[in-house]
Design an enzyme around this catalytic site. Structure first.
Site, PDB file in Angstrom:
ATOM      1  CB  SER A 128      -6.106  -1.742  11.554  1.00 20.08           C
ATOM      2  OG  SER A 128      -7.379  -1.176  11.691  1.00 20.08           O
ATOM      3  CG  ASP A 153      -4.091   2.500   6.143  1.00 16.70           C
ATOM      4  OD1 ASP A 153      -3.639   3.592   5.773  1.00 16.70           O
ATOM      5  OD2 ASP A 153      -5.208   2.072   5.781  1.00 16.70           O
ATOM      6  CG  HIS A 342      -7.625  -0.689   6.370  1.00 20.74           C
ATOM      7  ND1 HIS A 342      -6.867   0.289   6.985  1.00 20.74           N
ATOM      8  CD2 HIS A 342      -8.076  -1.508   7.382  1.00 20.74           C
ATOM      9  CE1 HIS A 342      -6.863   0.094   8.296  1.00 20.74           C
ATOM     10  NE2 HIS A 342      -7.582  -0.985   8.555  1.00 20.74           N
TER      11      HIS A 342
END
Length: 374
Positions: A128, A153, A342
């Site tokens: 992230s 991700d 996530h």
């Protein structure tokens, strides 16, 4: 009916006891930079390529705990997981300057303090916000040979589109918890993380004691964090049943679009001398001025990064047009890990470790251990 009783017993028996880093890392240490800032890092391994692990916004180096255990069992490598500025047990003069320039400087500063300009062959691995940081750091690397880049991700288009909903997401989670166990339970029930073992070691790194300001990880060491009960809402009252998703069994698939918790925030309970109250280690809303800078222009930077690259995603729908073209041109490898949220490396650390280990072996950076097959 008997099956339902067994399933209910499993949910009730789930262990929410906070766990410490010692099982997963060989050491934890403080790295003092010339600026006086002190960065907390976790390390494992003594040979092979160095994986520098960069966590996402709000997490800490402990988010890589299970991944570290899994990767160390597959290939010979070293691991360095950093608590970034404003996160975990790192202490800096300005905890809210999470500009990309500052974060890149921090990573290079930690590497310089530990290795000088003679770091081992290094692979940057980021999730992230940390994935964006890994990409930017790759273009400003000064600590030795950079031999790989793993981004987990985060895609420019998807990330920028999601920023408009960030305040709604942040308002939708509890502000405070009666204990670290309550925070672990909330993260599991809300779907923020789906792996209970990972939640037990990772969630404490995201919290601090509201009364003392001490990171929850230090309270755990003293036994304080296990005290208390109640719920993450004011007065110990449980939130309505429909505000937190029903807990899923380990490995059960959830809707990929339901990763964000929907609980309504409440006013904080009052801390007492014998009852700590925990809140989030960092106020992510205060970092909003830097959000665009984390992700704007990320796709071309990723494609031009000077190292072999792999992009690991929870869903193929996250791939934007520029990356789709780059992937068809063979500029990077892509791996999709379905049935995860996530925080892919926490939800399915064994699968992520297998992908990264395979990447390292195929790039001839290391060798397999114990018969691991790519």
């Amino acid at each position: 009916m008997l099956f339902d009783d067994v399933q209910g017993s499993r949910r009730q028996a789930r262990d929410l006891t906070p766990a410490t880093w010692q099982r997963y890392f060989a050491s934890a240490q403080e790295v003092r930079l010339e600026s006086g800032d002190v960065f907390h890092v976790y390390r494992a391994g003594s040979a092979g390529p160095l994986l520098v692990l960069l966590h996402g916004g709000g997490y800490s180096g402990l988010t890589w705990s299970l991944f570290t255990e899994e990767i160390m069992s597959r290939v010979e490598c070293q691991v360095l997981a950093i608590d970034l500025r404003g996160h975990g047990e790192t202490a800096t003069a300005d905890e809210h300057d999470l500009s990309m320039e500052r974060l890149v400087s921090d990573v290079n500063g930690v590497m310089c303090a530990l290795f000088g300009s003679d770091a081992p062959p290094t692979v940057l691995v980021g999730h992230s916000m940390g994935g964006a940081l890994a990409v930017h750091t790759a273009h400003a690397w000064s600590a030795g040979p950079l031999v790989g880049l793993v981004v987990i991700d985060v895609v420019e288009g998807t990330a920028l589109d999601a920023l408009s909903a960030m305040h709604t997401f942040l308002r939708g989670r509890p502000d405070h918890f009666r204990s670290v166990q309550n925070a672990i339970e909330w993260c599991l029930k809300s779907g923020a993380v789906r792996n209970s073992e990972s939640a037990r070691v990772s969630v404490p790194g995201q919290l601090k004691n509201l009364r003392t300001g001490v990171p929850a990880t230090r309270d755990i060491a003293s036994g304080l964090a296990s005290a208390g009960g109640g719920s993450p809402t004011a007065g110990g009252a449980h939130p309505p049943a429909d505000t937190i998703a029903e807990e899923e069994e380990e490995g059960q698939e959830k809707d990929q679009e339901s990763d964000e918790p929907q609980t309504v925030a409440h006013s904080p309970p009052s801390p007492t001398a014998d009852q700590p109250v925990y809140t989030w280690r960092i106020d992510l809303a205060s970092t909003e001025p830097h959000w665009q800078g984390w992700f704007r222009g990320l796709s071309p930077l990723f494609l031009s990064a000077p190292a072999p690259k792999v992009l690991l995603l929870a869903g193929i729908d996250r791939l934007d047009r520029e990356l789709s073209v780059g992937q068809m041109q063979g500029k990077f490898q892509i791996q999709v890990v379905p049935r995860s949220g996530h925080v892919v490396h926490e939800d399915v650390p064994d699968r992520v470790a297998g992908i990264v280990a395979t990447f390292l072996i195929r790039q001839r950076l290391t060798h397999a251990l114990d018969g691991f097959q790519t």
